[in-house]
Design an enzyme around this catalytic site. Structure first.
Site, PDB file in Angstrom:
ATOM      1  N   HIS A  17      44.779  13.481  -4.794  1.00  0.00           N
ATOM      2  CA  HIS A  17      45.983  13.296  -5.619  1.00  0.00           C
ATOM      3  C   HIS A  17      46.168  14.542  -6.464  1.00  0.00           C
ATOM      4  O   HIS A  17      45.600  14.661  -7.557  1.00  0.00           O
ATOM      5  CB  HIS A  17      45.824  12.035  -6.481  1.00  0.00           C
ATOM      6  N   HIS A  19      49.335  17.463  -7.275  1.00  0.00           N
ATOM      7  CA  HIS A  19      50.686  18.009  -7.071  1.00  0.00           C
ATOM      8  C   HIS A  19      50.581  19.523  -7.144  1.00  0.00           C
ATOM      9  O   HIS A  19      50.213  20.052  -8.202  1.00  0.00           O
ATOM     10  CB  HIS A  19      51.632  17.488  -8.150  1.00  0.00           C
ATOM     11  N   HIS A 197      52.764   6.597  -5.535  1.00  0.00           N
ATOM     12  CA  HIS A 197      52.365   6.319  -6.910  1.00  0.00           C
ATOM     13  C   HIS A 197      52.776   4.882  -7.236  1.00  0.00           C
ATOM     14  O   HIS A 197      53.894   4.469  -6.929  1.00  0.00           O
ATOM     15  CB  HIS A 197      53.081   7.254  -7.878  1.00  0.00           C
ATOM     16  N   GLU A 200      50.888   3.092 -12.544  1.00  0.00           N
ATOM     17  CA  GLU A 200      50.475   4.067 -13.559  1.00  0.00           C
ATOM     18  C   GLU A 200      51.161   3.633 -14.856  1.00  0.00           C
ATOM     19  O   GLU A 200      50.558   3.041 -15.730  1.00  0.00           O
ATOM     20  CB  GLU A 200      50.900   5.490 -13.170  1.00  0.00           C
ATOM     21  N   ASP A 279      48.005  16.841 -12.094  1.00  0.00           N
ATOM     22  CA  ASP A 279      48.691  18.098 -12.430  1.00  0.00           C
ATOM     23  C   ASP A 279      47.753  18.913 -13.331  1.00  0.00           C
ATOM     24  O   ASP A 279      47.948  18.975 -14.549  1.00  0.00           O
ATOM     25  CB  ASP A 279      50.001  17.803 -13.171  1.00  0.00           C
TER      26      ASP A 279
HETATM   27 ZN   LIG Z   1      50.657  12.144  -9.512  1.00  0.00          ZN
END
Ligand SMILES: [Zn+2]
Length: 333
Positions: A17, A19, A197, A200, A279
């Site tokens: 996972h 980005h 996703h 979350e 990220d």
């Molecule tokens: Zn993500």
């Protein structure tokens, strides 16, 4: 017992996972802006770093999309991806399944092939020069209409040998999984794997419908499943992988404090949880820093950290024989 940082680095790991746009470090942002003769609303590295100290999700998205604007040429996408892969090498990541958001780039006039060719050539070079294998994931932006996702998938089909799965990211609230049911069915019919996703910021119901309606192989995040005992049992029974991102979760206040994070409880109950960085340029660390945070704040044992590394390999899209040989290596660290 050797130093825990060394132990974490030495564990062969997969990252599932990540980005690519979220791995844009301030230094590279400035370098690409200068190379492409673009002006930034920041004077220097210190100002960019200060902007990376965002206080909420919207401030994060603002700097994130600002950052993406500096990515213009195939070389830019290569450099972005290569920078991330060098971090993988330093941290013992032997396999990665990063995602990218084509719409963030095509919507500002960058051709799809510029984006995917730059990323793919860095991934290929990492296989030969760094010994890191990878599969790429193409993510749709969920705040945009499903029609736009269909157009993106059509655009991507001629490059089908360069990505393995489709994904779904960006703002979860107000954009439930069912909005993308048809485009995921189409991607599945084309032979792609699928991730999305869910859970979350969105409720456990979004995890249920992501499993039932989008037929995903993995859930990205999924931490709010912990609120729903029946859902937890399903995740355990079906061994659905969750790609959990601890530093992202605390930075975006999904959990107030790392000590409150539920990943250890989920691991102990038998959920297939994995550790990832999401990220990393924005959330304060790459995958090893995420393992380290769990060790420090949740007092995870070496055996538990080892199990998380094993889970990352099991939850990957690697062939079974490759998984088996990496798991043997993890067990011998
Ligand atoms: Zn993500």
């Amino acid at each position: 017992m050797k130093n825990m940082t060394d132990f974490i680095t030495q564990l062969p790991k997969a990252e599932l996972h990540l980005h690519l746009e979220g791995s844009l470090e301030p230094e590279l942002m400035l370098k690409l802006a200068q190379r492409n003769k673009l002006s930034l609303p920041y004077d220097d590295i210190a100002a960019i770093k200060a902007a990376y100290e965002f206080g909420n999700l919207q401030d994060f998205l603002d700097i994130y999309y600002q950052g993406a604007n500096v990515l213009q040429t195939e070389q830019d996408f290569f450099d972005l991806t290569w920078g991330y892969l060098l971090r993988c090498k330093e941290q013992g990541v032997v396999h990665t399944e990063p995602c990218f958001d084509p719409q963030t780039h095509t919507d500002r006039g960058i051709p799809f092939q510029v984006v995917i060719n730059g990323i793919s050539s860095a991934l290929k070079q990492a296989q030969t020069q760094l010994g890191i294998s990878s599969y790429l994931i193409l993510s749709f932006l969920r705040h945009l209409p499903e029609e736009a996702a269909f157009e993106t998938l059509e655009m991507a089909l001629p490059y089908r040998d360069q990505f393995i799965a489709v994904g779904l990211d960006s703002s979860e609230m107000g954009h439930p999984p069912e909005k993308f049911q048809r485009v995921f069915a189409k991607a599945r019919a084309e032979g792609f794997k699928a991730v999305a996703h869910a859970g979350e910021e969105g409720p456990p119901e979004y995890v249920w419908s992501t499993l039932d309606l989008l037929n995903v192989d993995r859930i990205d995040h999924g931490v709010r499943a912990y609120e729903d005992a029946e859902l937890m049992q399903r995740l355990i029974d079906e061994q659905v992988p969750l790609t959990v991102c601890p530093l992202s979760n605390t930075r975006l206040k999904v959990f107030t404090d790392m000590a409150d994070h539920t990943i250890l409880k989920m691991l102990e109950q038998g959920v297939m949880v994995t550790v990832n960085s999401d990220d990393p340029a924005y959330f304060g660390g790459y995958v090893a820093e995420n393992y380290q945070a769990l060790y420090e704040s949740l007092e995870m044992t070496p055996a538990q950290l080892q199990q998380l590394a094993i889970n990352s390999i099991k939850a990957s899209f690697l062939p079974q024989d490759t998984k088996n040989s990496i798991i043997l290596q993890i067990e011998s660290v």
